[in-house]
Design an enzyme around this catalytic site. Structure first.
Site, PDB file in Angstrom:
ATOM      1  N   TYR A  77      -0.353   7.377   3.359  1.00 51.94           N
ATOM      2  CA  TYR A  77       0.216   6.595   4.349  1.00 51.94           C
ATOM      3  C   TYR A  77       1.682   6.399   4.295  1.00 51.94           C
ATOM      4  O   TYR A  77       2.281   7.201   3.307  1.00 51.94           O
ATOM      5  CB  TYR A  77      -0.445   5.265   4.479  1.00 51.94           C
ATOM      6  CG  TYR A  77      -1.839   5.136   4.738  1.00 51.94           C
ATOM      7  CD1 TYR A  77      -2.430   5.695   5.951  1.00 51.94           C
ATOM      8  CD2 TYR A  77      -3.129   4.837   3.848  1.00 51.94           C
ATOM      9  CE1 TYR A  77      -3.666   5.964   6.406  1.00 51.94           C
ATOM     10  CE2 TYR A  77      -4.277   5.283   4.252  1.00 51.94           C
ATOM     11  CZ  TYR A  77      -4.616   5.774   5.422  1.00 51.94           C
ATOM     12  OH  TYR A  77      -5.885   5.794   5.595  1.00 51.94           O
ATOM     13  N   HIS A  86       0.828  -1.278  -0.102  1.00 49.67           N
ATOM     14  CA  HIS A  86      -0.008   0.081  -0.063  1.00 49.67           C
ATOM     15  C   HIS A  86       0.880   1.197   0.043  1.00 49.67           C
ATOM     16  O   HIS A  86       1.592   1.603   1.091  1.00 49.67           O
ATOM     17  CB  HIS A  86      -0.936   0.039   1.338  1.00 49.67           C
ATOM     18  CG  HIS A  86      -1.885   1.097   1.268  1.00 49.67           C
ATOM     19  ND1 HIS A  86      -2.034   2.051   0.215  1.00 49.67           N
ATOM     20  CD2 HIS A  86      -2.911   1.254   2.210  1.00 49.67           C
ATOM     21  CE1 HIS A  86      -3.267   2.923   0.679  1.00 49.67           C
ATOM     22  NE2 HIS A  86      -3.631   2.203   1.684  1.00 49.67           N
TER      23      HIS A  86
HETATM   24  C1  PHB Z   1      -9.049   4.156   6.012  1.00 49.73           C
HETATM   25  O1  PHB Z   1      -9.080   3.421   7.196  1.00 49.73           O
HETATM   26  O2  PHB Z   1      -9.876   5.274   6.182  1.00 49.73           O
HETATM   27  C2  PHB Z   1      -8.301   4.016   4.888  1.00 49.73           C
HETATM   28  C3  PHB Z   1      -7.475   3.030   4.937  1.00 49.73           C
HETATM   29  C4  PHB Z   1      -6.923   2.820   3.700  1.00 49.73           C
HETATM   30  C5  PHB Z   1      -6.870   3.548   2.611  1.00 49.73           C
HETATM   31  C6  PHB Z   1      -7.817   4.523   2.734  1.00 49.73           C
HETATM   32  C7  PHB Z   1      -8.592   4.687   3.722  1.00 49.73           C
HETATM   33  O3  PHB Z   1      -6.164   3.423   1.834  1.00 49.73           O
END
Ligand code: PHB
Length: 364
Positions: A186, A181
């Protein structure tokens, strides 16, 4: 739509997928004790196993990588065994599944961190954004993300090793693929973007330097489980979690070429959609298609008609659907038969149990 490209099989790495419809990764915040996936999670994913590929909700590679309560991890033995229950249930229905490997970086809070430490990031720059914590009095709350501390150079190999270990655990649990990811603001996206990465060492500054950490992670994951099991998710033009990157499409093309050199199985593009940002241009789609030779997946507000058009124009190999999969366990059949779709209820997206999770009806 029964003769559409969407419903034709596709070979990805060593795995033959039944169709070109991907269930997109979506946080549902329903992990059990020790942040391990549960039999309820297995039921939810198995109900959706007619997708050609399911990409799991994001799964933290370490406690440091967690930014929201109740998300499932992939670093403890209990978490591996929880995920194994899920994958076994999906495989029993003839489906295939990737685990999404997640480190949130600065999108976190000391209440979620080991020993109440500050979250970590490329640079000590706080994100405008929210994370989800259990407060000391036991009540859950959305709170602003904390000011992170900048990772020291000698800490980076440890995080790379956490990704490799998580990938190894994913294969041990039976996953067909992992998805690194690197989207949506992130940790890995924080390294890519100059507004969150102001490092002056080999991991900051030029585009090549900002890409370095992600490529080291990818190389370690490939070394752990083999390139034919590895994909990456990127979000060019994305602004979610306070990302502001004027070079994000150039970065995506640079990375796509690097992933081609490494023979990665797939590249998954999260288009600006629910999270904001400028739409992708036709020119960029064509450039991306040329830069990446493996399976190209795209995600972002598609329906059967627009997805089919994208495949027909050869701009993608597979199309991912998010919210429609929440409310329609048999989405593949409904798309094929032009059947009406159930509407998802946002009140039950995160947390809770069966309601709004495993109780959406399939067609009779
Ligand atoms: C979220 O938990 O809000 C979330 C997690 C991963 C993502 C986007 C949003 O890529």
């Amino acid at each position: 739509m029964s003769d559409a490209l969407l419903f034709t099989p596709i070979q990805v790495g060593k795995t033959r997928l039944n169709n070109r419809i991907v269930m997109a990764p979506m946080t549902r915040s329903r992990a059990g004790a020790g942040d391990a996936a549960t039999t309820l999670n297995a039921t939810y994913y198995a109900q959706r196993a007619s997708a050609g590929l399911i990409v799991s909700e994001a799964s933290q590679i370490s406690q440091q990588g967690q930014g929201y309560a109740w998300t499932p991890g992939i670093y403890s033995e209990a978490q591996v065994s929880g995920w194994k229950t899920v994958v076994d249930a999906v495989h029993a229905q003839g489906g295939h599944m990737a685990l999404q490997l997640w480190h949130v970086g600065r999108i976190s809070h000391p209440l979620l961190q080991p020993g109440g430490a500050d979250p970590v990031a490329p640079s000590a720059i706080q994100a405008k954004g929210q994370c989800f914590v259990i407060q000391p009095d036991g009540t859950p709350a959305n709170v602003p993300t904390a000011l992170p501390r900048a990772l020291a150079l000698n800490e980076l190999p440890g995080i790379v090793a956490d990704y490799a270990n998580a990938a190894h655990n994913a294969v041990k649990a039976g996953f067909d693929f992992v998805e690194v990811h690197a989207a949506n603001g992130y940790l890995l996206n924080q390294f890519l973007s100059p507004n969150s990465n102001q490092r002056t060492d080999a991991y900051g500054g030029s585009l090549e330097n900002r890409a370095r950490f992600l490529l080291e992670v990818v190389d370690a994951v490939v070394a752990a489980i083999g390139a034919d099991k590895v994909g990456v998710r990127l979000s060019p033009q994305g602004v979610f979690n306070d990302i502001d990157d004027p070079e994000s499409t150039a970065m995506a093309l640079y990375l796509a070429k690097a992933f081609t050199q490494r023979n990665l199985a797939f590249l998954h593009i999260a288009e600006p959609d629910w999270a904001g940002g400028q739409p992708l241009s036709q020119e960029f789609r064509l450039q991306l298609r040329e830069a990446f030779v493996g399976t190209l997946i795209t995600c972002g507000g598609y329906n059967a008609t627009t997805a089919e058009a994208l495949l027909g124009a050869n701009l993608a190999d597979m199309v991912a659907f998010g919210r429609p999969f929440i409310a329609n366990p048999d989405l593949v059949r409904r798309l094929r038969e032009n059947a009406p779709l159930n509407e998802p209820d946002p009140n039950t997206f995160y947390g809770g149990a069966e309601a709004g999770y495993t109780d959406y009806p399939a067609l009779a």
